[in-house]
Design a protein around this motif. Structure first.
Motif, short mmCIF file in Angstrom:
data_model
loop_
_atom_site.label_atom_id
_atom_site.label_comp_id
_atom_site.label_asym_id
_atom_site.label_seq_id
_atom_site.Cartn_x
_atom_site.Cartn_y
_atom_site.Cartn_z
N ARG A 78 -3.27 0.07 -5.21
CA ARG A 78 -4.52 0.61 -4.66
C ARG A 78 -5.50 0.96 -5.78
N MET A 101 0.80 -1.21 0.00
CA MET A 101 0.00 0.00 0.00
C MET A 101 0.85 1.27 0.00
N ALA A 157 -3.90 3.77 4.52
CA ALA A 157 -4.19 2.62 3.66
C ALA A 157 -3.41 1.40 4.14
N ASN A 158 -2.14 1.59 4.45
CA ASN A 158 -1.30 0.49 4.89
C ASN A 158 -1.73 -0.01 6.27
N LEU A 208 -8.14 7.05 -3.29
CA LEU A 208 -6.73 7.32 -3.53
C LEU A 208 -6.27 8.59 -2.81
N GLU A 217 -1.17 7.09 2.47
CA GLU A 217 -0.68 5.73 2.36
C GLU A 217 -0.48 5.10 3.74
#
Length: 211
Positions: free
Chosen positions: A101, A92, A133-134, A126, A130
Motif C-alpha cells: 500500500r 492489501m 483497503a482489501n 495508510l 486493511e
C-alpha cells in the motif's frame, strides 16, 4: 454551488456493512442515500481515483438523478479496466500488504508534489483499515461489474500530468458526451496539488450543466 461530501462505506466516519463486503453497488447505494437525505434531485458527481467507477455505477443505477459526472484521474470507461497485467488485486493485508500500500501511494506522487502534502496523503491512505483497503480493491477488480453500457450524462475526465489520456473517440462509444483534459505537473492527487487550476477546470464544466 452547494457541495455535499461523503465517506463511502468503510471509509472515514462511515461504518462497514455487517458482512464486511464492499462493492460498487453498495457504494452507489450509499451515494443515493446521501443524495436523497440532502433532497438534491439532480447532482453532478465528482469521483477521484476509485471514486470514478463508483460514480459511473451510480449513473448506471440512478440515471434520473445525474446531471453530470466528473472523474478525477480515474476510469469512467471501464471496458479495459483493470489492465491485463493486473490479473488479481495486489495484496492489501498483513505486513506485506502495508508495504504494498505504501509503495502504491508513493508511486502516485511526482517530484513536484510537496513533501508536506505527501506526508498528509500517506497518513490518510495508510490510516485506512486493511479490511477496507482489501475490500475496496476487490470492488474495483470485480469482474461482474458491467463494462460496456452507455451513459449519456455529460462527463468530464481530469487527468494527472502522469496519465496517458484515452482515445476520446473510443471513450465516446460508452460516454457520448465525454470530454477529457489534463493538468500538467501533477500526480494522482492533482486536485490537492494544483487546486486553483483544478477548480477552474471544474467550474468551466459546471457552467455548461443544465440542472
Amino acid at each position: 454551488y452547494r457541495v455535499v461530501t461523503l465517506d463511502l462505506p468503510g471509509h472515514g466516519k462511515s461504518g462497514s456493512p455487517k458482512d464486511g463486503k464492499l462493492s460498487m453497488d453498495l457504494f452507489a447505494r450509499a451515494v443515493e442515500a446521501v443524495r436523497a437525505e440532502a433532497k438534491a434531485d439532480r447532482v453532478v458527481l465528482v469521483g477521484h481515483s476509485m471514486g470514478a467507477p463508483v460514480i459511473r455505477q451510480y449513473a448506471r443505477m440512478y440515471p434520473q438523478h445525474v446531471a453530470g459526472l466528473v472523474a478525477v484521474d480515474g476510469p469512467l470507461d471501464v471496458r479495459g479496466f483493470p489492465p491485463p497485467e493486473f490479473k488479481q488485486p495486489p495484496p492489501m493485508v498483513g505486513a506485506e500488504g502495508l508495504k504494498a500500500r505504501e509503495k502504491m501511494v508513493r508511486g502516485m506522487f511526482v517530484p513536484q508534489t510537496a513533501p508536506a502534502l505527501q506526508e498528509h496523503i500517506l497518513k490518510m491512505m495508510l490510516g485506512t483499515s486493511e479490511a477496507t483497503a482489501n475490500g475496496a480493491m476487490a470492488a474495483v477488480f470485480d469482474p461482474s461489474v458491467p463494462k460496456a453500457d452507455v451513459i449519456k450524462a455529460p462527463a468530464l475526465a481530469v487527468y494527472a500530468g502522469t496519465a496517458k489520456l484515452p482515445d476520446p473517440n473510443q471513450t465516446k462509444q460508452v460516454l457520448p458526451n465525454y470530454e477529457g483534459t489534463q493538468i500538467a505537473g501533477t500526480g494522482h492527487f492533482l486536485m490537492m496539488e494544483k487546486p486553483d487550476e483544478f477548480n477552474r477546470v471544474l467550474n468551466s464544466f459546471l457552467d455548461k450543466i443544465k440542472f
